[in-house]
Design an enzyme around this catalytic site. Structure first.
Site, mmCIF file in Angstrom:
data_model
loop_
_atom_site.group_PDB
_atom_site.id
_atom_site.type_symbol
_atom_site.label_atom_id
_atom_site.label_comp_id
_atom_site.label_asym_id
_atom_site.label_seq_id
_atom_site.Cartn_x
_atom_site.Cartn_y
_atom_site.Cartn_z
ATOM 1 N N LYS A 188 0.789 -1.196 0.048
ATOM 2 C CA LYS A 188 -0.101 -0.033 -0.006
ATOM 3 C C LYS A 188 0.706 1.233 -0.131
ATOM 4 O O LYS A 188 2.109 1.352 -0.176
ATOM 5 C CB LYS A 188 -0.998 -0.025 1.214
ATOM 6 C CG LYS A 188 -1.704 -1.242 1.246
ATOM 7 C CD LYS A 188 -2.841 -1.302 0.355
ATOM 8 C CE LYS A 188 -3.488 -2.756 0.086
ATOM 9 N NZ LYS A 188 -4.225 -3.361 1.148
HETATM 10 C C1 LIG Z 1 -5.171 -4.585 1.613
HETATM 11 C C2 LIG Z 1 -6.420 -4.408 1.818
HETATM 12 C C3 LIG Z 1 -7.417 -4.583 2.885
HETATM 13 C C4 LIG Z 1 -6.804 -5.618 3.876
HETATM 14 O O1 LIG Z 1 -5.489 -4.976 4.393
HETATM 15 P P1 LIG Z 1 -4.781 -5.542 5.705
HETATM 16 O O2 LIG Z 1 -4.224 -4.565 6.156
HETATM 17 O O3 LIG Z 1 -3.570 -6.334 4.883
HETATM 18 O O4 LIG Z 1 -5.642 -6.068 6.475
HETATM 19 C C5 LIG Z 1 -8.689 -4.369 2.947
HETATM 20 N N1 LIG Z 1 -9.441 -3.981 1.869
HETATM 21 C C6 LIG Z 1 -8.511 -3.571 0.760
HETATM 22 C C7 LIG Z 1 -9.497 -2.871 -0.583
HETATM 23 C C8 LIG Z 1 -7.224 -3.803 0.497
HETATM 24 O O5 LIG Z 1 -6.813 -3.491 -0.401
#
Ligand SMILES: *Cc1c(COP(=O)(O)O)cnc(C)c1O
Length: 388
Positions: A188
């Protein structure tokens, strides 16, 4: 291999983590509060609450809004599993609102039509979870107006949109939602290793989220039912979890927060350059809204079908060619309701045709802060060859 995403860790980031490791607290120390305040200030929300990951955050957000057995939660089919699973954790039922084929976000017109039908059938959703796909915000003012009209609550899954802009502010300010969830997973925009943040403007909601994050437990003397005990004393007031982040992670997050504007600026420059470089290729470049600028977690292109009209076959061939050429492309997202687990819950292919058609042609190109101009040209050249 050029990956599709990767973190950027500076010497300052490492030093910030090292300072915590050498301090008295590595779990519940001052860096967490500083990170929460920093993120609240950055977005313009009243409160920030750091959690172990965005999945945990989505679970807590649903619980804090009272989602339970028999309730209904709606989200986008074009998302990661966690946006839907969070409702199932609470014993609620999930349904999906198909996407707009132009924006790849949950379609507001389809949402309105589905709400009207749900009202007639007497089963409106309790919570809607719009997902800001690739970092481009949904049209939250329109969604918020529907929430007022139909009486549902809103959790923004802004895992992709840390640092994005919407209308007159930053995504995360919760002006048009109850809670916003960020993810700090390494692919991210900003990372803490694993981690997430819940933004909100409501004091009581923030308090409830905090309670649920740590076992439903209170220690503050003012909150105790039995005030006559000693300094060791705590009480459990609700059933909570251990969804805490560590001070080590928060120190990394706080240091990364200082670089967030630079991260987003670079991603925006990479996206603009991709859009220019890809202009003569038979691919559809991603949507850019007039109402707010994306943070560009992803740069998804849609491979236009060949003369035989078989989108999936062409995407598969282009994807394989790119991987063979050392380009670490990926696909976002397999529509959640087509997953085997969701099929067992009663969903069937064909129910969300826009999300399925988008998925069939989707490829996410490499997009990350340290991607160089030369690497980007390598990606575009490889795509040109793959499409030839
Ligand atoms: C990455 C992601 C999540 C989950 O994030 P984590 O921090 O890995 O639990 C949830 N929703 C979306 C749209 C994502 O891209």
């Amino acid at each position: 291999m050029i990956p599709y995403g990767r973190q950027s860790i500076s010497d300052d980031d490492v030093a910030a983590v090292e300072r915590v490791l050498r301090s008295d607290w590595i779990t519940q120390g001052p860096a967490i509060t500083q990170f929460e305040r920093g993120m609240a200030e950055y977005t313009g929300a009243r409160h920030g609450l750091a959690v172990a990951n965005a999945t945990a955050g989505l679970h807590l957000a649903c619980l804090a809004l009272g989602v339970g057995k028999g309730d209904l939660v709606w989200t986008s089919p074009n998302t990661f599993l966690a946006s839907a699973n969070c409702a199932l954790y609470c014993g609620a039922d999930v349904d999906f609102v198909d996407i707009d084929p132009g924006t790849y976000n949950l379609c507001v017109d389809k949402l309105e039509a589905k709400l009207r039908a749900a009202q007639a059938a007497g089963r409106l959703p309790k919570v809607l979870i719009p997902v800001h796909f690739a970092g481009q915000s949904c049209d939250m003012r329109a969604i918020h107006a529907l929430a007022r009209q139909y009486g549902f609550r809103i959790i923004e899954d802004a895992s992709h949109a840390v640092g994005a802009d919407y209308a007159d502010g930053k995504v995360g300010n919760c002006r048009y939602s109850d809670i916003t969830v960020f993810s700090f997973h390494p692919v991210k925009i900003l990372t803490t290793g694993e981690g997430g943040m819940l933004l909100s403007n409501d004091d009581a909601l923030h308090r409830q989220l905090g309670l649920l994050r740590s076992h439903g437990m209170v220690r503050d003397p003012a909150d105790l039912e039995d005030q006559g005990q000693g300094a060791w004393y705590y009480e459990q007031h609700t059933l909570g979890y251990n969804y805490r982040i560590t001070d080590i992670q928060a120190a990394l997050g706080l240091s990364q927060l200082g670089r967030l504007d630079a991260f987003v600026a670079r991603r925006r420059a990479i996206a603009a350059r991709y859009t220019t470089l890809l202009a003569d290729l038979p691919v559809t470049t991603p949507f850019q809204a007039a109402y707010g600028e994306s943070a560009w977690h992803l740069y998804p292109v849609w491979i236009q079908p060949g003369t035989d009209g078989d989108i999936a076959a062409r995407r598969k061939a282009v994807f394989a060619s790119l991987r063979e050429q050392g380009i670490g492309v990926n696909v976002h997202y397999i529509p959640v309701p087509t997953q085997p687990y969701y099929r067992k819950l009663g969903f069937a292919p064909g129910q969300f045709p826009a999300a399925e058609r988008y998925y069939a042609g989707a490829i996410s190109l490499p997009m990350y802060f340290s991607l160089s101009d030369a690497e980007q040209e390598q990606v575009v050249d490889a795509l040109r060859r793959a499409l030839a």
